[in-house]
Design a protein around this motif. Structure first.
Motif, PDB file in Angstrom:
ATOM      1  N   HIS A  68      15.419  25.328  13.703  1.00 41.38           N
ATOM      2  CA  HIS A  68      15.213  26.613  12.555  1.00 41.38           C
ATOM      3  C   HIS A  68      16.517  27.253  12.280  1.00 41.38           C
ATOM      4  O   HIS A  68      17.148  27.289  11.194  1.00 41.38           O
ATOM      5  N   ASP A  69      17.174  27.691  13.377  1.00 39.04           N
ATOM      6  CA  ASP A  69      18.404  28.310  13.278  1.00 39.04           C
ATOM      7  C   ASP A  69      19.602  27.450  12.748  1.00 39.04           C
ATOM      8  O   ASP A  69      20.382  27.822  12.060  1.00 39.04           O
ATOM      9  N   ILE A  70      19.587  26.377  13.282  1.00 42.77           N
ATOM     10  CA  ILE A  70      20.695  25.368  12.858  1.00 42.77           C
ATOM     11  C   ILE A  70      20.670  25.044  11.401  1.00 42.77           C
ATOM     12  O   ILE A  70      21.387  24.897  10.792  1.00 42.77           O
ATOM     13  N   ARG A  76      23.841  27.752   5.083  1.00 38.36           N
ATOM     14  CA  ARG A  76      24.918  28.675   4.740  1.00 38.36           C
ATOM     15  C   ARG A  76      26.329  27.996   4.741  1.00 38.36           C
ATOM     16  O   ARG A  76      27.080  28.280   3.755  1.00 38.36           O
ATOM     17  N   GLU A  77      26.419  27.020   5.569  1.00 43.04           N
ATOM     18  CA  GLU A  77      27.989  26.315   5.425  1.00 43.04           C
ATOM     19  C   GLU A  77      27.989  25.406   3.996  1.00 43.04           C
ATOM     20  O   GLU A  77      29.098  25.222   3.544  1.00 43.04           O
ATOM     21  N   VAL A  78      26.809  24.819   3.693  1.00 45.30           N
ATOM     22  CA  VAL A  78      26.956  23.987   2.356  1.00 45.30           C
ATOM     23  C   VAL A  78      27.214  24.861   1.434  1.00 45.30           C
ATOM     24  O   VAL A  78      28.193  24.619   0.348  1.00 45.30           O
ATOM     25  N   SER A  79      26.714  26.110   1.300  1.00 46.98           N
ATOM     26  CA  SER A  79      26.873  27.160   0.384  1.00 46.98           C
ATOM     27  C   SER A  79      28.226  27.709   0.314  1.00 46.98           C
ATOM     28  O   SER A  79      29.055  27.847  -0.662  1.00 46.98           O
ATOM     29  N   ARG A  80      28.921  27.614   1.640  1.00 43.21           N
ATOM     30  CA  ARG A  80      30.441  28.094   1.476  1.00 43.21           C
ATOM     31  C   ARG A  80      31.321  27.010   1.344  1.00 43.21           C
ATOM     32  O   ARG A  80      32.116  27.285   0.617  1.00 43.21           O
ATOM     33  N   ARG A  81      30.959  25.854   1.950  1.00 41.57           N
ATOM     34  CA  ARG A  81      31.918  24.564   2.024  1.00 41.57           C
ATOM     35  C   ARG A  81      31.749  23.779   0.667  1.00 41.57           C
ATOM     36  O   ARG A  81      32.678  23.049   0.434  1.00 41.57           O
ATOM     37  N   GLY A  82      30.580  23.326   0.482  1.00 44.64           N
ATOM     38  CA  GLY A  82      30.319  22.257  -0.492  1.00 44.64           C
ATOM     39  C   GLY A  82      29.837  21.093   0.200  1.00 44.64           C
ATOM     40  O   GLY A  82      29.874  21.173   1.211  1.00 44.64           O
TER      41      GLY A  82
END
Length: 96
Positions: A68-70, A76-82
């Motif tokens: 769940h945390d992962i 979050r990383e998709v939102s930040r990195r694409g």
């Protein structure tokens, strides 16, 4: 299936990759699948920062315990990195 804002993740659908030295998993978004690898070092940070190395069996166990945390970190990383560069590698630095 667990859903975040943009991606859906299905627990138990990944696998340990010896070549990547991490756990591979996929999120499904409106544009299709997004591949991820969370490194063994990143998994270790979730349970014992600075501790002993994580092998495949332990890595799978940690992933299942913290999926769940992962999944939230992955979103979050998709939102930040694409999603242009896949797989998206989640490292120790991303765990904070």
């Amino acid at each position: 299936m667990q859903r975040t804002d943009l991606l859906e993740f299905e627990p138990g659908r990944g696998r340990w990759s010896r070549d990547a030295d991490g756990y591979e998993f996929t999120g499904i978004g409106v544009s299709g699948p997004v591949r991820f690898v969370i490194t063994a070092e990143a998994l270790r940070e979730l349970v014992n920062p600075g501790g002993e190395a994580v092998d495949g069996e332990l890595g799978v166990s940690i992933f299942e315990q913290f999926d769940h945390d992962i999944f939230h970190i992955a979103q979050r990383e998709v939102s930040r990195r694409g999603t242009e560069h896949q797989p998206i590698i989640l490292t120790r630095d991303d765990m904070g």
